[in-house]
Design a protein around this motif. Structure first.
Motif, mmCIF file in Angstrom:
data_model
loop_
_atom_site.group_PDB
_atom_site.id
_atom_site.type_symbol
_atom_site.label_atom_id
_atom_site.label_comp_id
_atom_site.label_asym_id
_atom_site.label_seq_id
_atom_site.Cartn_x
_atom_site.Cartn_y
_atom_site.Cartn_z
ATOM 1 N N SER A 28 -0.070 7.243 -6.362
ATOM 2 C CA SER A 28 -0.340 6.457 -5.169
ATOM 3 C C SER A 28 -1.388 5.404 -5.490
ATOM 4 N N GLN A 29 -1.382 4.311 -4.758
ATOM 5 C CA GLN A 29 -2.373 3.257 -4.986
ATOM 6 C C GLN A 29 -3.798 3.745 -4.763
ATOM 7 N N PRO A 30 -4.071 4.524 -3.689
ATOM 8 C CA PRO A 30 -5.441 5.041 -3.494
ATOM 9 C C PRO A 30 -5.911 5.903 -4.664
ATOM 10 N N ALA A 31 -4.996 6.735 -5.204
ATOM 11 C CA ALA A 31 -5.378 7.596 -6.332
ATOM 12 C C ALA A 31 -5.682 6.759 -7.573
ATOM 13 N N LEU A 32 -4.895 5.721 -7.789
ATOM 14 C CA LEU A 32 -5.115 4.853 -8.939
ATOM 15 C C LEU A 32 -6.427 4.088 -8.800
ATOM 16 N N THR A 33 -6.672 3.569 -7.612
ATOM 17 C CA THR A 33 -7.918 2.839 -7.345
ATOM 18 C C THR A 33 -9.124 3.752 -7.519
ATOM 19 N N LYS A 34 -9.006 4.993 -7.050
ATOM 20 C CA LYS A 34 -10.107 5.954 -7.177
ATOM 21 C C LYS A 34 -10.412 6.225 -8.647
ATOM 22 N N ARG A 35 -9.363 6.319 -9.450
ATOM 23 C CA ARG A 35 -9.563 6.589 -10.879
ATOM 24 C C ARG A 35 -10.329 5.432 -11.541
ATOM 25 N N ILE A 36 -9.986 4.211 -11.190
ATOM 26 C CA ILE A 36 -10.688 3.049 -11.737
ATOM 27 C C ILE A 36 -12.147 3.057 -11.295
ATOM 28 N N GLN A 37 -12.382 3.390 -10.044
ATOM 29 C CA GLN A 37 -13.757 3.449 -9.531
ATOM 30 C C GLN A 37 -14.582 4.490 -10.269
ATOM 31 N N LEU A 38 -13.987 5.622 -10.596
ATOM 32 C CA LEU A 38 -14.694 6.662 -11.346
ATOM 33 C C LEU A 38 -15.047 6.177 -12.754
ATOM 34 N N LEU A 39 -14.100 5.444 -13.377
ATOM 35 C CA LEU A 39 -14.378 4.901 -14.708
ATOM 36 C C LEU A 39 -15.516 3.881 -14.642
ATOM 37 N N GLU A 40 -15.486 3.040 -13.633
ATOM 38 C CA GLU A 40 -16.558 2.047 -13.465
ATOM 39 C C GLU A 40 -17.908 2.735 -13.268
ATOM 40 N N HIS A 41 -17.894 3.828 -12.535
ATOM 41 C CA HIS A 41 -19.140 4.585 -12.301
ATOM 42 C C HIS A 41 -19.629 5.227 -13.594
ATOM 43 N N ASP A 42 -18.689 5.829 -14.351
ATOM 44 C CA ASP A 42 -19.070 6.509 -15.594
ATOM 45 C C ASP A 42 -19.620 5.539 -16.634
ATOM 46 N N PHE A 43 -18.979 4.360 -16.768
ATOM 47 C CA PHE A 43 -19.396 3.394 -17.779
ATOM 48 C C PHE A 43 -20.433 2.399 -17.267
ATOM 49 N N LYS A 44 -20.667 2.456 -15.946
ATOM 50 C CA LYS A 44 -21.637 1.554 -15.316
ATOM 51 C C LYS A 44 -21.327 0.083 -15.600
ATOM 52 N N VAL A 45 -20.019 -0.255 -15.532
ATOM 53 C CA VAL A 45 -19.564 -1.638 -15.679
ATOM 54 C C VAL A 45 -18.454 -1.891 -14.674
ATOM 55 N N LYS A 46 -18.204 -3.144 -14.382
ATOM 56 C CA LYS A 46 -17.081 -3.516 -13.528
ATOM 57 C C LYS A 46 -15.871 -3.767 -14.417
ATOM 58 N N ILE A 47 -14.768 -3.101 -14.124
ATOM 59 C CA ILE A 47 -13.572 -3.201 -14.947
ATOM 60 C C ILE A 47 -12.602 -4.246 -14.414
ATOM 61 N N LEU A 48 -12.436 -4.274 -13.104
ATOM 62 C CA LEU A 48 -11.499 -5.197 -12.466
ATOM 63 C C LEU A 48 -12.191 -6.114 -11.482
ATOM 64 N N SER A 49 -11.730 -7.354 -11.417
ATOM 65 C CA SER A 49 -12.172 -8.298 -10.391
ATOM 66 C C SER A 49 -10.977 -8.594 -9.503
ATOM 67 N N ARG A 50 -11.203 -8.570 -8.209
ATOM 68 C CA ARG A 50 -10.116 -8.792 -7.253
ATOM 69 C C ARG A 50 -10.324 -10.105 -6.515
ATOM 70 N N SER A 51 -9.231 -10.809 -6.282
ATOM 71 C CA SER A 51 -9.257 -12.062 -5.523
ATOM 72 C C SER A 51 -7.929 -12.199 -4.795
ATOM 73 N N ARG A 52 -7.775 -13.294 -4.061
ATOM 74 C CA ARG A 52 -6.520 -13.523 -3.338
ATOM 75 C C ARG A 52 -5.334 -13.670 -4.296
ATOM 76 N N LYS A 53 -5.627 -14.119 -5.508
ATOM 77 C CA LYS A 53 -4.566 -14.316 -6.497
ATOM 78 C C LYS A 53 -4.172 -13.022 -7.197
ATOM 79 N N GLY A 54 -4.939 -11.968 -6.965
ATOM 80 C CA GLY A 54 -4.634 -10.694 -7.595
ATOM 81 C C GLY A 54 -5.824 -10.122 -8.336
ATOM 82 N N ILE A 55 -5.562 -9.356 -9.378
ATOM 83 C CA ILE A 55 -6.628 -8.713 -10.147
ATOM 84 C C ILE A 55 -6.720 -9.348 -11.536
ATOM 85 N N THR A 56 -7.906 -9.343 -12.075
ATOM 86 C CA THR A 56 -8.145 -9.757 -13.455
ATOM 87 C C THR A 56 -9.124 -8.777 -14.078
ATOM 88 N N PHE A 57 -9.014 -8.575 -15.364
ATOM 89 C CA PHE A 57 -9.934 -7.691 -16.066
ATOM 90 C C PHE A 57 -11.191 -8.462 -16.462
#
Length: 295
Positions: A28-57
């Motif tokens: 599910s999208q919420p589960a996938l988003t949660k997993r990314i958030q956990l990785l960002e928390h663990d590594f203390k970095v931002k992995i994805l940037s979101r905008s109207r055009k979509g996502i970028t790493f």
């Protein structure tokens, strides 16, 4: 960070969106988003940037994607290696690098028969110019390489075939007039280009009249059949001799101009059952495949 995280990052990068990645991963999208958030928390970095055009790493995210791809590749290689090492298990993945012309003309028949004998062995084939395949083989990208021409390799090699180099044209031509006639050339590996250049200089003082240059031997051959010029190529590349003038060529000392095809591998890879069986299969059956070439 584990295998699931590696796969998530690589899939998002390949698909370009959370929606498509979640569908590909059956999450599910919420589960996938949660997993990314956990990785960002663990590594203390931002992995994805979101905008109207979509996502970028982010740059940190791109680094983690590269790391994830490497780890997934290493994990798969380890799994394959362990499966292959079982002496009583004829399965696993066999990676072979093959010259373009051999891949086009001979390899499909080889793999058809090999798969009948060893249906559980998967093959991963990469084709390209012989010099490229040798370079990748030396980087251990393949278990086996099948390459044409002269090259440096101090490990084991088996001779597969010797092929004539010849002039091919729509009409019969006089040898001494070659420098004046339109010649068709094609992109090939450096060893064959060097041989053909040396042969030309061995016979003529003037450079050839290059009428056209194309990116592969098949196109070059078809242009010859349309009478656009003559070509110098291995007989391996000639699909039919009907209504064509084909003549083997010689060095000035009278020796035929020929090109060898070799199969090379590493001694340590003989621990892998798939490698052992393919080499043995080629040694036993190679001549039956070569004899089917159109000569």
């Amino acid at each position: 960070m584990d295998e699931k995280d590696w796969l998530i990052l690589r899939t998002i990068h390949e698909e370009g969106s959370i929606t498509k990645a979640s569908e590909a991963l059956f999450m599910s999208q919420p589960a996938l988003t949660k997993r990314i958030q956990l990785l960002e928390h663990d590594f203390k970095v931002k992995i994805l940037s979101r905008s109207r055009k979509g996502i970028t790493f982010t740059s940190e995210g791109e680094y983690l994607v590269k790391y994830s791809s490497q780890m997934l590749s290493r994990l798969n290689e380890t799994k394959d290696h362990l499966v292959n090492m079982k002496s009583n298990s004829l399965q696993g993945t066999l990676k072979i690098g093959v010259s373009i012309n051999y891949a086009y003309n001979i390899l499909p028949g080889v793999l058809k028969q090999f798969s009948k004998h060893f249906p559980k062995i998967k093959t991963k084939i990469t084709s390209g110019y012989s010099n490229e395949m040798i370079d990748l083989f030396k980087q251990k990208k393949f278990h086996i390489a099948i390459a044409r021409g002269d090259f440096i390799w101090e490990g084991p090699r088996h001779h597969i075939d010797s092929d004539y180099i010849c002039i091919v044209s729509k009409e019969k031509i006089k040898f001494e007039l070659l420098p004046e006639l339109p010649r068709l050339i094609y992109k090939t590996d450096t060893s064959l280009t060097r041989i053909l250049d040396d042969w030309w200089k061995d016979h003529f003082d003037h450079p050839p009249f290059i009428a056209s240059e194309v990116d592969n031997s098949q196109t070059c051959f078809e242009m010859v059949t349309q009478g656009l010029g003559f070509a110098i190529m291995p007989r391996f590349c000639i699909k039919t001799f009907k209504d064509l003038y084909v003549e083997n060529i010689y060095w000035k000392n009278g020796d035929l101009l020929m090109r060898d095809t070799w199969m090379i591998y590493r001694e340590e890879d003989l621990d892998l059952s798939a490698v052992r069986e393919f080499i043995s299969f080629m040694d036993d059956n190679n001549q039956s495949f070569i004899s089917k070439k159109i000569y």
